[in-house]
Design a protein around this motif. Structure first.
Motif, PDB file in Angstrom:
ATOM      1  N   ALA A 149      -1.259  -6.155   8.894  1.00  7.33           N
ATOM      2  CA  ALA A 149      -0.885  -5.780  10.030  1.00  7.33           C
ATOM      3  C   ALA A 149       0.838  -6.527  10.331  1.00  7.33           C
ATOM      4  O   ALA A 149       1.650  -5.508  10.831  1.00  7.33           O
ATOM      5  CB  ALA A 149      -1.625  -6.111  11.216  1.00  7.33           C
ATOM      6  N   ARG A 150       1.073  -7.521   9.608  1.00  8.51           N
ATOM      7  CA  ARG A 150       2.249  -8.107   9.897  1.00  8.51           C
ATOM      8  C   ARG A 150       3.012  -8.556   8.858  1.00  8.51           C
ATOM      9  O   ARG A 150       2.487  -9.363   8.097  1.00  8.51           O
ATOM     10  CB  ARG A 150       2.021  -9.320  11.042  1.00  8.51           C
ATOM     11  N   MET A 151       4.058  -7.862   8.750  1.00  7.84           N
ATOM     12  CA  MET A 151       4.788  -7.927   7.244  1.00  7.84           C
ATOM     13  C   MET A 151       6.549  -7.804   7.883  1.00  7.84           C
ATOM     14  O   MET A 151       6.650  -7.405   8.630  1.00  7.84           O
ATOM     15  CB  MET A 151       4.424  -6.808   6.250  1.00  7.84           C
ATOM     16  N   PRO A 152       7.281  -8.477   6.883  1.00  6.02           N
ATOM     17  CA  PRO A 152       8.687  -8.266   7.101  1.00  6.02           C
ATOM     18  C   PRO A 152       9.324  -6.865   6.976  1.00  6.02           C
ATOM     19  O   PRO A 152       8.628  -6.076   6.199  1.00  6.02           O
ATOM     20  CB  PRO A 152       9.339  -9.397   6.212  1.00  6.02           C
ATOM     21  N   ARG A 153      10.309  -6.641   7.545  1.00  8.93           N
ATOM     22  CA  ARG A 153      10.925  -5.290   7.242  1.00  8.93           C
ATOM     23  C   ARG A 153      10.301  -4.046   8.112  1.00  8.93           C
ATOM     24  O   ARG A 153      10.995  -3.690   8.961  1.00  8.93           O
ATOM     25  CB  ARG A 153      11.179  -5.137   5.746  1.00  8.93           C
ATOM     26  N   MET A 154       9.134  -3.747   7.604  1.00 10.48           N
ATOM     27  CA  MET A 154       8.387  -2.776   8.327  1.00 10.48           C
ATOM     28  C   MET A 154       6.990  -3.287   8.364  1.00 10.48           C
ATOM     29  O   MET A 154       6.451  -3.419   7.273  1.00 10.48           O
ATOM     30  CB  MET A 154       8.462  -1.357   7.650  1.00 10.48           C
ATOM     31  N   ASP A 155       6.253  -3.519   9.705  1.00 14.02           N
ATOM     32  CA  ASP A 155       4.851  -3.930   9.749  1.00 14.02           C
ATOM     33  C   ASP A 155       4.009  -2.944   9.238  1.00 14.02           C
ATOM     34  O   ASP A 155       4.209  -1.865   9.134  1.00 14.02           O
ATOM     35  CB  ASP A 155       4.768  -4.680  10.683  1.00 14.02           C
ATOM     36  N   GLY A 156       2.729  -3.140   9.447  1.00 15.47           N
ATOM     37  CA  GLY A 156       1.793  -2.247   9.289  1.00 15.47           C
ATOM     38  C   GLY A 156       1.470  -1.211  10.355  1.00 15.47           C
ATOM     39  O   GLY A 156       1.492  -0.048   9.751  1.00 15.47           O
TER      40      GLY A 156
ATOM     41  N   VAL B 131      -2.449  -1.223  -2.280  1.00 21.94           N
ATOM     42  CA  VAL B 131      -2.737  -2.598  -1.414  1.00 21.94           C
ATOM     43  C   VAL B 131      -1.228  -2.899  -0.955  1.00 21.94           C
ATOM     44  O   VAL B 131      -0.040  -2.972  -1.728  1.00 21.94           O
ATOM     45  CB  VAL B 131      -3.114  -3.581  -2.475  1.00 21.94           C
ATOM     46  N   VAL B 132      -1.220  -3.198   0.290  1.00 20.40           N
ATOM     47  CA  VAL B 132       0.163  -3.480   1.041  1.00 20.40           C
ATOM     48  C   VAL B 132       0.229  -4.864   1.663  1.00 20.40           C
ATOM     49  O   VAL B 132      -0.562  -4.821   2.768  1.00 20.40           O
ATOM     50  CB  VAL B 132       0.591  -2.537   2.073  1.00 20.40           C
TER      51      VAL B 132
ATOM     52  N   ALA C 254       2.375  -3.064  -2.652  1.00 21.65           N
ATOM     53  CA  ALA C 254       3.637  -3.161  -2.026  1.00 21.65           C
ATOM     54  C   ALA C 254       3.687  -4.408  -1.222  1.00 21.65           C
ATOM     55  O   ALA C 254       2.809  -4.852  -0.723  1.00 21.65           O
ATOM     56  CB  ALA C 254       4.077  -2.025  -1.547  1.00 21.65           C
ATOM     57  N   ALA C 255       4.961  -4.876  -0.853  1.00 22.89           N
ATOM     58  CA  ALA C 255       5.162  -6.130  -0.244  1.00 22.89           C
ATOM     59  C   ALA C 255       5.430  -5.880   1.284  1.00 22.89           C
ATOM     60  O   ALA C 255       5.404  -6.772   1.937  1.00 22.89           O
ATOM     61  CB  ALA C 255       6.311  -7.081  -0.757  1.00 22.89           C
ATOM     62  N   ASP C 256       5.764  -4.828   1.758  1.00 20.96           N
ATOM     63  CA  ASP C 256       5.922  -4.223   3.023  1.00 20.96           C
ATOM     64  C   ASP C 256       5.874  -2.956   3.118  1.00 20.96           C
ATOM     65  O   ASP C 256       5.710  -1.842   1.995  1.00 20.96           O
ATOM     66  CB  ASP C 256       7.249  -4.863   3.319  1.00 20.96           C
ATOM     67  N   GLY C 257       6.083  -2.293   4.284  1.00 17.30           N
ATOM     68  CA  GLY C 257       6.010  -0.837   4.572  1.00 17.30           C
ATOM     69  C   GLY C 257       6.964  -0.081   4.131  1.00 17.30           C
ATOM     70  O   GLY C 257       6.687   1.070   3.347  1.00 17.30           O
TER      71      GLY C 257
END
Length: 215
Positions: free
Chosen positions: A58-65, A8-9, A35-38
């Motif tokens: 789809a939208r996450m900080p550092r590296m998106d989905g 799960v991300v 995980a909290a991001d990509g």
């Protein structure tokens, strides 16, 4: 029932924990991590046996989905990515599918549909929630040229087959429409996917829906 492993991300910790609890009570589903991001997801994938399915926001900080899915396609092609997000705009839907996602679902999907989608994605099926399916159907409804463009790598017959794939036709339906055998139709589809460097029929249908008969 075969066991399906899931990563799960999502950048929202409450949602990650909620999804874990939801999936862990399902028979045949095992959550192997979150995980909290990509970036965290790629670190997990590099350090542990790969899961069958990754649920990706789809939208996450550092590296998106979308970027994560594209990286997974290159580095972990055997892992099925399913976008699970609150956003249903067409850029994210088509962006996710083009990047290599096996599915696109909204976070208000009923739990039983989510579990079913995870199992289907693990089998290699493409799974689309209502809004994503509507966008895809609308794209495929766009009229497309019936012949190949001058610069097309496809033969005239392959262009006809590609157009029919864009309408959702099966190999049997293509064979009947073009008066060829089902095996020949299948061979044409395989040749088209190879020439256009596309993953599968869904990717070809997306291409035809957006650009007309491929070239």
């Amino acid at each position: 029932m075969n066991r399906v492993t899931v990563l799960v991300v999502d950048d929202q910790i409450l949602l990650r924990q909620g999804l874990r609890k939801l999936l862990e009570i399902e028979e045949g589903v095992e959550v192997v991590g979150d995980a909290a991001d990509g970036i965290e997801a790629l670190e997990f994938l590099a350090a542990a046996p790969p899961p069958d399915v990754v649920l990706v926001d789809a939208r996450m900080p550092r590296m998106d989905g979308i970027e994560l899915i594209a990286r997974m396609r290159e580095e972990h092609p055997g892992v099925a990515a399913v976008v699970l997000t609150t956003f249903d705009d067409d850029e994210l839907v088509f962006g996710g599918l083009r990047a290599g996602a096996r599915g696109y679902l909204l976070k208000d999907v009923p739990p039983d549909e989510l579990v079913s989608a995870i199992r289907r994605a693990a089998r290699g099926d493409t799974v689309l929630g209502g809004p994503a399916a509507d966008l895809l159907v609308a794209a495929l409804d766009t009229p497309a040229p019936t012949g190949p463009r001058p610069d097309s790598p496809l033969s005239e017959r392959e262009a006809e087959v590609a157009r029919l794939v864009g309408t959702g036709a099966t190999n049997r339906e293509i064979a009947r429409a073009l008066f060829i055998t089902e095996g020949t139709a299948k061979n044409h589809v395989t040749s088209i996917l190879r020439k256009l460097a596309l993953r599968d029929r869904t990717a070809l249908a997306l291409w035809v829906g957006e650009h007309g008969t491929p070239g």
